[in-house]
Design a protein around this motif. Structure first.
Motif, PDB file in Angstrom:
ATOM      1  N   HIS A  89      -0.017  -6.083   5.087  1.00 12.45           N
ATOM      2  CA  HIS A  89       0.241  -5.163   3.976  1.00 12.45           C
ATOM      3  C   HIS A  89       1.728  -4.991   3.686  1.00 12.45           C
ATOM      4  O   HIS A  89       2.096  -4.188   2.842  1.00 12.45           O
ATOM      5  N   ARG A 102       0.920  -1.222  -6.953  1.00  8.49           N
ATOM      6  CA  ARG A 102       1.257  -2.275  -7.921  1.00  8.49           C
ATOM      7  C   ARG A 102       2.720  -2.202  -8.341  1.00  8.49           C
ATOM      8  O   ARG A 102       3.224  -3.109  -9.009  1.00  8.49           O
ATOM      9  N   ASP A 154      -3.595   0.518  -3.227  1.00  9.65           N
ATOM     10  CA  ASP A 154      -2.720  -0.575  -3.656  1.00  9.65           C
ATOM     11  C   ASP A 154      -1.491  -0.036  -4.389  1.00  9.65           C
ATOM     12  O   ASP A 154      -1.618   0.861  -5.225  1.00  9.65           O
ATOM     13  N   ARG A 185       0.861  -1.184   0.000  1.00 11.39           N
ATOM     14  CA  ARG A 185       0.000   0.000   0.000  1.00 11.39           C
ATOM     15  C   ARG A 185       0.902   1.241   0.000  1.00 11.39           C
ATOM     16  O   ARG A 185       1.939   1.252   0.664  1.00 11.39           O
TER      17      ARG A 185
END
Ligand SMILES: Cc1cc2nc3c(=O)[nH]c(=O)nc-3n(C[C@H](O)[C@H](O)[C@H](O)COP(=O)(O)O)c2cc1C
Length: 117
Positions: free
Chosen positions: A63, A19, A17, A10
């Motif tokens: 996370h 990526r 999110d 994160r």
């Protein structure tokens, strides 16, 4: 030194999110490897690790993911290595030819940039 590489999935600024996390880890690992090598060290990257164990031992929060590890140190005398590792370490390095993964126009079609001699 044994380093665990942990990514945040994160963004800190908005909790969305991320990526790019694994991409960024690759860049960071490459930069570290180049710098370490320039200082006379060797880096051995590893993905064959147990991320769940790392989370438990180091209490890595949700996370965050332990993705890879790196052994960083000074090369030992190959004579001290077990035979299988010695054979692997002393073997000539083989790299895929560029035409196998540098494509243009269509997946699988080698780019003229890498097929011209
Ligand atoms: C992302 C990544 C993960 C790797 N994982 C492992 C691994 O789990 N175990 C291993 O012995 N080598 C692993 N390797 C390969 C070694 O780090 C190393 O690149 C390989 O032995 C070739 O050595 P060289 O870089 O000196 O040519 C990995 C390499 C990369 C880039």
């Amino acid at each position: 030194m044994l380093v665990l590489s942990v990514v945040s999935l994160r963004f800190a600024k908005n909790n969305k999110d991320n990526r790019a996390a694994v991409h960024d880890l690759g860049l960071a690992s490459a930069s570290l490897s180049v710098e370490a090598t320039s200082r006379g060290l060797s880096v051995h990257q590893m993905i064959g690790i147990l991320p769940d164990n790392a989370r438990a031992v180091y209490q890595i929060p949700e996370h965050y993911e332990t993705w890879t590890a790196m052994a960083i140190g000074y090369k030992a005398d190959p004579a001290l290595m077990p035979d299988d590792l010695k054979t692997r370490d002393l073997a000539p390095r083989q790299r895929k030819p560029l035409k196998d993964f540098v494509f243009a126009n269509q997946w699988g079609k080698a780019s003229p940039l890498v097929t011209k001699t």
